[in-house]
Design a protein around this motif. Sequence first.
Motif, short mmCIF file in Angstrom:
data_model
loop_
_atom_site.label_atom_id
_atom_site.label_comp_id
_atom_site.label_asym_id
_atom_site.label_seq_id
_atom_site.Cartn_x
_atom_site.Cartn_y
_atom_site.Cartn_z
N GLY A 46 35.34 24.88 44.80
CA GLY A 46 35.80 24.17 43.37
C GLY A 46 35.05 24.46 42.28
O GLY A 46 34.98 25.21 40.96
N GLY A 47 33.22 24.58 42.82
CA GLY A 47 32.76 25.42 41.50
C GLY A 47 32.44 27.50 41.87
O GLY A 47 33.13 27.58 40.96
N LYS A 48 33.43 27.46 42.74
CA LYS A 48 34.23 28.97 42.54
C LYS A 48 35.11 28.85 41.47
O LYS A 48 35.32 29.93 40.03
N GLU A 49 36.12 27.54 41.75
CA GLU A 49 37.47 27.73 40.92
C GLU A 49 36.99 27.59 39.61
O GLU A 49 37.63 27.95 38.36
N ALA A 50 35.77 26.92 39.18
CA ALA A 50 35.18 26.37 38.15
C ALA A 50 34.53 27.74 37.59
O ALA A 50 34.46 27.55 35.40
N ASP A 51 34.50 29.01 37.97
CA ASP A 51 33.65 29.75 36.96
C ASP A 51 33.97 30.64 36.75
O ASP A 51 35.68 32.06 36.48
N ARG A 52 35.29 30.11 35.14
CA ARG A 52 35.78 29.90 33.61
C ARG A 52 35.12 31.79 33.56
O ARG A 52 36.24 32.41 33.33
N PRO A 53 34.35 32.08 33.28
CA PRO A 53 34.05 33.53 32.97
C PRO A 53 34.14 34.77 33.70
O PRO A 53 34.57 35.30 33.33
N ARG A 54 34.10 34.18 35.40
CA ARG A 54 34.42 35.13 36.17
C ARG A 54 35.95 35.28 36.55
O ARG A 54 35.86 36.15 36.28
N SER A 55 36.65 34.38 36.03
CA SER A 55 38.30 34.48 36.54
C SER A 55 38.07 34.85 34.53
O SER A 55 39.71 36.19 34.85
N ALA A 56 37.90 34.86 33.41
CA ALA A 56 38.39 36.05 32.58
C ALA A 56 38.23 36.81 32.61
O ALA A 56 38.77 37.88 31.72
N VAL A 57 37.04 37.30 33.32
CA VAL A 57 36.77 38.81 32.92
C VAL A 57 38.00 39.40 34.76
O VAL A 57 38.23 40.68 34.25
N SER A 58 38.34 39.06 35.15
CA SER A 58 39.48 39.29 36.02
C SER A 58 40.16 39.62 35.59
O SER A 58 41.01 40.37 35.78
N ASP A 59 40.95 38.00 34.62
CA ASP A 59 41.99 38.68 34.19
C ASP A 59 42.05 39.19 33.23
O ASP A 59 43.29 40.46 33.04
N LEU A 60 41.22 40.08 32.68
CA LEU A 60 41.15 40.93 31.95
C LEU A 60 41.36 42.91 31.88
O LEU A 60 41.83 43.25 31.85
N PHE A 61 40.47 42.73 32.79
CA PHE A 61 40.25 44.15 34.21
C PHE A 61 41.48 43.69 34.80
O PHE A 61 42.40 44.89 34.35
N GLY A 62 42.60 42.77 35.14
CA GLY A 62 43.83 43.33 34.87
C GLY A 62 44.83 43.78 33.84
O GLY A 62 45.52 44.38 34.05
N PHE A 63 44.35 43.43 33.06
CA PHE A 63 44.98 43.38 31.64
C PHE A 63 45.13 45.39 31.07
O PHE A 63 45.99 45.79 31.01
N ALA A 64 44.24 45.25 31.11
CA ALA A 64 43.17 46.45 31.48
C ALA A 64 44.08 47.81 32.17
O ALA A 64 45.04 48.26 31.88
N VAL A 65 44.24 47.19 33.57
CA VAL A 65 44.80 48.36 34.49
C VAL A 65 46.56 48.54 34.25
O VAL A 65 46.97 49.59 34.56
N ALA A 66 47.06 47.47 33.76
CA ALA A 66 48.47 47.38 33.59
C ALA A 66 48.54 47.72 32.81
O ALA A 66 49.98 48.52 31.72
N ASN A 67 47.53 48.09 31.41
CA ASN A 67 48.18 48.51 30.23
C ASN A 67 47.23 49.66 29.51
O ASN A 67 46.58 50.46 28.93
N GLU A 68 46.49 50.33 30.77
CA GLU A 68 45.17 51.70 30.97
C GLU A 68 45.58 52.77 29.61
O GLU A 68 45.10 53.25 29.79
N HIS A 69 47.47 52.77 29.56
CA HIS A 69 47.74 53.80 28.72
C HIS A 69 47.23 54.06 27.47
O HIS A 69 47.03 54.58 26.20
N ASP A 70 46.72 52.86 26.59
CA ASP A 70 46.86 52.44 25.40
C ASP A 70 45.00 51.98 25.29
O ASP A 70 44.91 51.78 24.36
#
Length: 163
Positions: A46-70
């Motif tokens: 539950g603690g790992k799932e509750a680390d919203r800042p870590r989840s957010a940075v993971s999501d943002l990195f995924g966004f960057a990879v998917a949109n790297e040419h921007d």
Amino acid sequence: TDAVSGRLGEHMAVLATAADLAHDQLGLSPARCDALGMAWNACLRGGKEADRPRSAVSDLFGFAVANEHDFWGRHKGNPSRGWNGTWRNDDDWEYIAFLKDVVISQLKSWGYDHAGVIDSWRRRGWLMGDGKSTMIQVRMGPSGSRPRCIAIKREVLEGADEG
């Protein structure tokens, strides 16, 4: 353990003490299973799932990879929707710098508390800069403009899914 699991550990210590007292003082039989061990494992998950800042940075990195040419530095021409930030196109990149509006828009669209997440990144030392500000100036675009961006360190982005 992460910060959330650490805080839950205090509650687990109270439960362990209560269990000891129940056995020693009240003569109750011990549980047939390792209830405290199972509860602690649930806290860790539950603690790992509750680390919203870590989840957010993971999501943002995924966004960057998917949109790297921007991102300036990895671009192929000018993006039709404008730049998302800057990201050097070599093996030695130190960070990805996101335009603040891009970070806020993406975090909001994913249901994060953007102000809390960004502040947590700053407090954890995940952002480039002096530790007080959440922004640095970076060169972006063919004109060489230098907007202030939220720049997340490479080691944080690459380790975001590891917890």
